[in-house]
Design an enzyme around this catalytic site. Structure first.
Site, PDB file in Angstrom:
ATOM      1  N   PHE A   1      26.901 -41.039  -1.666  1.00 49.04           N
ATOM      2  CA  PHE A   1      28.759 -41.011  -1.977  1.00 49.04           C
ATOM      3  C   PHE A   1      29.015 -42.473  -2.381  1.00 49.04           C
ATOM      4  O   PHE A   1      28.760 -43.437  -2.300  1.00 49.04           O
ATOM      5  CB  PHE A   1      28.807 -40.960  -0.685  1.00 49.04           C
TER       6      PHE A   1
ATOM      7  N   ASP B   1      23.999 -43.406   6.737  1.00 43.13           N
ATOM      8  CA  ASP B   1      25.578 -42.803   7.181  1.00 43.13           C
ATOM      9  C   ASP B   1      25.529 -41.143   7.053  1.00 43.13           C
ATOM     10  O   ASP B   1      24.670 -40.476   6.647  1.00 43.13           O
ATOM     11  CB  ASP B   1      26.700 -42.404   5.633  1.00 43.13           C
TER      12      ASP B   1
ATOM     13  N   ARG C   1      29.576 -25.788  -3.369  1.00 50.01           N
ATOM     14  CA  ARG C   1      29.147 -26.280  -2.311  1.00 50.01           C
ATOM     15  C   ARG C   1      29.498 -25.448  -1.002  1.00 50.01           C
ATOM     16  O   ARG C   1      31.228 -25.596  -0.888  1.00 50.01           O
ATOM     17  CB  ARG C   1      29.870 -27.526  -2.720  1.00 50.01           C
TER      18      ARG C   1
ATOM     19  N   TYR D   1      36.443 -36.390  10.608  1.00 53.65           N
ATOM     20  CA  TYR D   1      37.206 -35.193  10.226  1.00 53.65           C
ATOM     21  C   TYR D   1      36.416 -34.370   9.554  1.00 53.65           C
ATOM     22  O   TYR D   1      36.793 -32.689   9.136  1.00 53.65           O
ATOM     23  CB  TYR D   1      38.591 -35.370   8.758  1.00 53.65           C
ATOM     24  N   LYS D   2      35.458 -34.214   9.150  1.00 51.92           N
ATOM     25  CA  LYS D   2      33.984 -33.519   8.746  1.00 51.92           C
ATOM     26  C   LYS D   2      33.896 -32.291  10.462  1.00 51.92           C
ATOM     27  O   LYS D   2      34.759 -31.760  11.098  1.00 51.92           O
ATOM     28  CB  LYS D   2      32.887 -33.949   7.980  1.00 51.92           C
TER      29      LYS D   2
END
Ligand SMILES: *Cc1c(COP(=O)(O)O)cnc(C)c1O
Length: 407
Positions: free
Chosen positions: A125, A194, A366, A219-220
């Site tokens: 990422f 992570d 995705r 927030y995921k």
């Protein structure tokens, strides 16, 4: 052949079916992007109303004590801990994932004097790679990237830290956390995981793997709301030695002694920097409460069943579309990714039909499967819509190729 009655039967037999009602999901929308922004829990609005009207409005500054605002980062961290296989006092909710990466990369480098290399993989990422680069620009780190298959071989005596994202954000491929952590330790390095696409989505056992450090996103899959505070984990054995560089007053041993000299708090609190954002943490707590209430075992079972169902359905409706996520459901996160040169336009055409997934540059569609609220019927609908979008060519409309600021 998968079909709608089968999907509905699976939903009717789903032990998590009642949890969906605790989220505010707009009717007519198939939401397959909970891995980018989790859905809004119904309890969040009333909780925030309460925090604003009563705790802030009436309690004013007294609420730091009377509503125990001051311990909210630790309380939310303790609630996240069992989701990632950590002890409650090893996790704290604070700052963003990016900022927590900075703090923990720097802290790891300080714990390995004489070593400067932070090892990661190309395609990790971006923020993870940029944070290493930032420390490199300060002369504190040296960035080394090695492809997955060569990571273990790249672990030499110069490596201070192995920094990896457990579940890859594009492909959903999952690293073997236990094996890589062991390899890093054998080379004398620390490991920072992570968990942004793992927490609340796949089983994680930080303690069992003897992981050193971890960060993750609020927030995921944890449904904390846009820009929610993130979390950070430090294994207890490192608490005393850990020196993080953002030595703000909230990480001080005695913030309200107002002394001139910094002395870190004794436990995980030393990861704090400034005053915690109480409204945002209260929202995160509501999201985490739901996920923790379901528990990782049930979430994992449902996630794997959903992604297997969706994979089979898309194999029928869009047989030519290559799935780039691992075939083995235990080797991937709670998502499926597909490759198509026009993935962006296809994603926009799906959104126009109410099927919200997302696009990752350059050619990835995705589809995220948040197990707390996604139904098998949603998967069936998404597979039908995808098949129709591809077959009709409706993605070719010019408006679907117009890139927005956030993709
Ligand atoms: C989403 C995500 C982040 C987010 O970082 P922010 O600081 O919240 O923007 C970090 N790392 C990974 C792997 C992610 O998927």
């Amino acid at each position: 052949m998968s079909n709608l009655p089968e999907a509905r039967a699976l939903d009717a037999a789903d032990p998590l079916r009642s949890w969906r009602g605790l989220f505010a999901l707009p009717p007519g929308v198939v939401y397959l992007d909970g891995n980018s922004l989790g859905a809004l829990p119904l309890g969040t609005a009333s909780r925030l109303g309460e925090v604003m009207r009563r705790e802030w409005g009436e309690g004013l500054i007294r609420s730091w004590n009377t509503a125990d605002w001051i311990s909210l980062p630790r309380r939310v961290g303790a609630m996240i801990a069992p989701l990632v296989g950590a002890a409650p006092h090893e996790v704290i909710a604070c700052d963003s994932t990016s900022v927590n990466l900075f703090k923990l990369i720097a802290a790891a480098l300080a714990m390995r004097p004489g070593r400067k290399v932070v090892l990661s993989e190309p395609g990790n990422f971006p923020t993870d790679l940029y944070m290493i680069a930032g420390l490199e620009a300060q002369g504190l780190a040296e960035r080394r990237l090695a492809p997955r298959a060569e990571l273990v071989a790249a672990l030499d005596e110069d490596v201070a830290l192995l920094l990896l994202t457990h579940v890859h954000y594009k492909t959903g491929a999952m690293h073997d956390m236990a094996r890589l952590t062991r390899a890093a330790h054998d080379a004398g390095a620390l490991v920072l995981w992570d968990l942004s696409h793992s927490a609340g989505a796949v089983p994680v056992d930080l303690t069992g793997c003897e992981a050193d450090l971890a960060v993750g996103c609020g927030y995921k899959y944890l449904n904390g709301g846009p820009g929610a505070p993130a979390f950070a984990f430090v294994a207890e054995r490192h608490h005393e030695a850990l020196q993080q560089p953002l030595t703000g007053w909230m990480g001080h041993a005695a913030p309200f002694a107002f002394t001139d000299d910094y002395a870190p708090a004794s436990g995980i609190d030393r990861l704090l920097t400034g005053t915690p954002p109480i409204l945002a943490l209260a929202a995160l707590e509501e999201g985490v409460k739901l996920i923790a209430g379901i528990g990782m075992e049930r979430l994992t079972t449902k996630s794997r069943a959903l992604s297997e169902f969706l994979r089979a359905a898309i194999a029928e409706t869009a047989p030519g579309l290559p799935c780039i996520s691992p075939e083995d459901p235990t080797a991937r996160g709670s998502q499926l990714s597909f490759r198509h040169p026009e993935a962006y336009a296809i994603c926009q055409a799906l959104i126009a039909r109410g099927v919200i997934g997302d696009f990752r540059d350059p050619d990835i569609l995705r589809l995220g499967l948040a197990p707390a609220y996604t139904r098998f019927e949603d998967c069936w609908n998404a597979a039908q819509a995808l098949g129709e979008v591809l077959e009709s060519g409706e993605w070719e409309r010019p408006e679907y190729r117009q890139r927005a600021a956030v993709t």
